[in-house]
Every structure is written in structure tokens, then in C-alpha cells.
Write an enzyme that holds these catalytic residues in place. Structure first.
Site, short mmCIF file in Angstrom:
data_model
loop_
_atom_site.label_atom_id
_atom_site.label_comp_id
_atom_site.label_asym_id
_atom_site.label_seq_id
_atom_site.Cartn_x
_atom_site.Cartn_y
_atom_site.Cartn_z
CB SER A 17 -11.77 6.05 11.74
OG SER A 17 -12.31 4.99 11.00
CE LYS A 69 -4.45 0.48 6.14
NZ LYS A 69 -4.95 0.89 4.84
CG ASP A 106 -6.78 -1.09 2.22
OD1 ASP A 106 -7.90 -0.67 2.55
OD2 ASP A 106 -5.79 -1.04 2.96
CB ALA A 135 -1.29 3.56 -0.75
CE1 TYR A 229 -9.76 7.72 2.82
CE2 TYR A 229 -11.25 9.30 3.83
CZ TYR A 229 -10.31 8.30 3.94
OH TYR A 229 -9.91 7.89 5.18
P1 ATR Z 1 1.37 5.08 2.11
O1 ATR Z 1 1.41 3.87 2.97
O2 ATR Z 1 0.16 5.95 2.31
O3 ATR Z 1 1.61 4.77 0.67
P2 ATR Z 1 4.13 5.88 2.42
O4 ATR Z 1 4.52 4.44 2.43
O5 ATR Z 1 4.75 6.80 3.42
O6 ATR Z 1 2.56 6.03 2.65
O7 ATR Z 1 4.37 6.44 0.94
C1 ATR Z 1 4.07 7.75 0.59
C2 ATR Z 1 4.26 7.93 -0.91
O8 ATR Z 1 3.81 9.24 -1.26
C3 ATR Z 1 5.71 7.85 -1.36
O9 ATR Z 1 5.76 7.34 -2.66
C4 ATR Z 1 6.13 9.34 -1.34
O10 ATR Z 1 7.21 9.65 -2.18
P3 ATR Z 1 8.73 9.44 -1.66
O11 ATR Z 1 9.01 7.98 -1.78
O12 ATR Z 1 9.55 10.27 -2.57
O13 ATR Z 1 8.75 9.93 -0.23
C5 ATR Z 1 4.86 9.97 -1.87
N1 ATR Z 1 4.75 11.39 -1.51
C6 ATR Z 1 4.41 11.92 -0.30
N2 ATR Z 1 4.39 13.26 -0.38
C7 ATR Z 1 4.70 13.61 -1.65
C8 ATR Z 1 4.82 14.85 -2.36
N3 ATR Z 1 4.61 16.02 -1.76
N4 ATR Z 1 5.13 14.79 -3.68
C9 ATR Z 1 5.34 13.62 -4.31
N5 ATR Z 1 5.25 12.43 -3.69
C10 ATR Z 1 4.92 12.40 -2.38
#
Ligand code: ATR
Length: 286
Positions: A17, A69, A106, A135, A229
Site C-alpha cells: 500500500s 471494502k 473512491d 470498482a 495505476y
Molecule cells: P474490482 O472490485 O476491482 O472491480 P471485481 O469485482 O473482481 O474487482 O471485478 C473485476 C472486473 O474485471 C470484472 O468486470 C471482470 O470481468 P468478469 O466479470 O468477466 O470476470 C473484469 N476482468 C478481470 N480480468 C479481466 C480480463 N482479463 N479481461 C476482461 N475483463 C477482466
């Protein structure tokens, strides 16, 4: 001498962090008797940790990061409207009598950074959001709240985008929400309409790239924004910059969520330039 107020961050893992460096620099510059400490809290320890922490007399507040979170919501006694709608808390404020406020900085941090760096005004615009996870929820909330006319959620798993779109459409009647699969041909028709393209997925970490994103279809005037980032400039941002599109790196959201958390805990405005420099130096070292 004044007693030292404690702030910090809970997460698992927490070693990487950058918030301690950024917040301690800001406290020092402001001459405030505050310290910011990283706490490694595993999921099974969260309840115990928060119950203990609530009894520390000098605890002013905590940031909350992955994976807590959402889980932290049930320990909050006063939840802000934005944290409730997003379903995630990244900032806790502790006060006497056991009150634990939960906020989400955020989402407003993202908007503050976007406005500061690009002067983009969301009202009336069409925005494409890549991703439908936690996010994405924060970004959709703050953009819809700011009066965007059209929000298109594009996701690898289209069902998740549809669920999210239905929920947000019920909440924000003035914005038109649409869902799409992350697929080259679909995006060829969607991208030319975007004023802003935002990546909320983890693609970009470790220099990864979207294989299904035809960036050449994007309007030259569109801004490309990335929440990732690390690296400071993701492959998506580099590609966009090369095409001549304006870019908005994820660094700014990290900075401004920290600025807003500092203000919640201290009721004062930090020196943003000091925080930016501390953060950039730490990022370059890491
Ligand atoms: P966060 O809280 O960081 O948003 P999350 O709730 O696990 O993490 O969501 C991750 C997002 O990134 C999802 O939309 C995921 O797509 P899926 O719903 O299909 O899983 C997306 N994501 C992660 N890796 C990906 C990849 N290699 N290509 C496209 N989308 C990806």
C-alpha cells in the site's frame, strides 16, 4: 504535548500500500499530531479487529482496501448514501460513543481527479465503462450522479453487466444504461459514440492488454481513463496516447481518494502537492 491520533489502512495483503507514505507526508506538512499505520487484517480477523479498534481512544479513522471494502459494511453504524449505493466503504471515521461512519471516497476521488486533470464535465455525455465489478460500481455511481446521459457497461461476462445496469437504471432514471459483451464487433459500433472510456478492470496490471478492444474505432476527441495505476501508464493509456487521445491515469484517483479521507479525519484540507509528490516517489520506487 497533544496525544497522537491514529489512522491507518486495513487490507490483505497490505505491504504494497502506498497510502502510508502519502498520508504521513500530508500530516507532517500540516503539522498535525496524526500517524497512519498499515494493518494486515485477514478476512477471518476483520470483526475482531474492528471491535478492538473501536475501543482505542485515539483512533480517528481507517482506510479499507481489498478484500474488505464490502465486508466492512456490517460493522458500520452510520453509512453515507454514496457508500450505501456503491455497496463499498473505503473510509471509516471513528468517534466516541462507538459510532463508526462508513464513507466511499473512491468515487468522488475519481471525479475530482478527472475534473482536475482533464476538465471533463460528465453532464450530458456518453461514457463507456469497461468492467462490472466493485470498482465499476463506484464509477457508475459517481458518473450517473453527475448527470451523464448514457452509460454503457461492457464486460467479459455480459450477465454481470446486465445485472448492474438493471440495478443502476432503477436508481438513476435520468441516465440511460446499456450493457454489452466485451467483443470486438460490438465495440466497433459503441466506441465511436463515447466521450470517455473508463477501464475499471484489472487489465493493465503487469502490462496486460485487452485483446477485444478496437481502440482505432474510438473518437479522436474521447478521453481514455484507467483506474489501474501500476504501471503509471498502462498499455491501454499508451495506445490511446499514441493515437492522439487525451488520457487520465489511475494515479489521480488514488491521490484524491486519499485527499478526501484526510479531510474526513482531520476536518482540514491537506497539501495536495505534497501528497502527489510522496505518492509518485513511492510508486517509482516500488
Ligand atoms: P474490482 O472490485 O476491482 O472491480 P471485481 O469485482 O473482481 O474487482 O471485478 C473485476 C472486473 O474485471 C470484472 O468486470 C471482470 O470481468 P468478469 O466479470 O468477466 O470476470 C473484469 N476482468 C478481470 N480480468 C479481466 C480480463 N482479463 N479481461 C476482461 N475483463 C477482466
Amino acid at each position: 504535548m497533544k496525544r497522537l491520533k491514529i489512522t491507518g489502512i486495513i487490507g490483505d495483503p497490505i505491504r504494497h500500500s502506498l497510502s502510508p507514505v502519502m498520508q504521513n507526508a500530508a500530516f507532517q506538512k500540516a503539522g498535525l499530531p496524526f500517524v497512519y499505520v498499515p494493518f494486515h487484517v485477514r478476512p477471518r480477523e476483520l470483526g475482531h479487529f474492528l471491535r478492538q479498534a473501536a475501543s482505542w481512544k485515539d483512533l480517528a479513522g481507517l482506510n479499507v482496501t481489498i478484500p474488505h471494502k464490502e465486508a466492512v459494511l456490517k460493522y458500520v453504524t452510520d453509512l453515507s448514501p454514496e457508500a450505501k449505493a456503491i455497496g463499498a466503504v473505503n473510509t471509516l471515521v471513528f468517534s466516541s460513543k462507538g459510532v463508526i461512519q462508513g464513507h466511499n471516497t473512491d468515487a468522488p476521488g475519481y471525479l475530482a481527479s478527472l475534473r482536475e486533470e482533464t476538465k471533463f464535465s460528465p453532464r450530458g455525455k456518453t461514457i463507456v465503462v469497461l468492467g462490472a465489478g466493485g470498482a465499476a460500481r463506484a464509477i457508475l455511481y459517481i458518473l450517473a450522479y453527475s448527470g451523464v446521459s448514457r452509460l454503457i457497461v461492457v464486460n467479459r461476462t455480459p450477465g454481470k453487466a446486465q445485472v448492474l445496469v438493471r440495478e443502476f437504471q432503477r436508481r438513476f432514471g435520468k441516465t440511460r444504461f446499456e450493457a454489452s459483451r466485451l467483443e470486438r464487433n460490438r465495440l466497433r459500433t459503441i466506441l465511436p459514440q463515447a466521450d470517455l472510456l473508463v477501464n475499471t478492470t484489472s487489465v493493465g496490471l503487469n502490462q496486460t492488454r485487452f485483446s477485444q478492444l478496437p481502440l482505432d474505432a474510438l473518437n479522436k476527441k474521447a478521453i481514455v481513463s484507467d483506474l489501474v495505476y501500476r504501471p503509471l501508464l498502462t498499455p491501454l493509456l499508451k495506445d490511446a496516447k499514441r493515437r492522439g487521445n487525451r488520457i487520465h491515469p489511475g494515479f489521480g484517483m488514488l491521490l484524491h481518494q486519499g485527499v478526501l479521507s484526510f479531510r474526513r479525519w482531520t476536518k482540514k484540507r491537506p497539501d495536495v502537492a505534497v501528497m502527489r509528490k510522496a505518492l509518485l516517489d513511492a510508486l517509482k520506487r516500488s
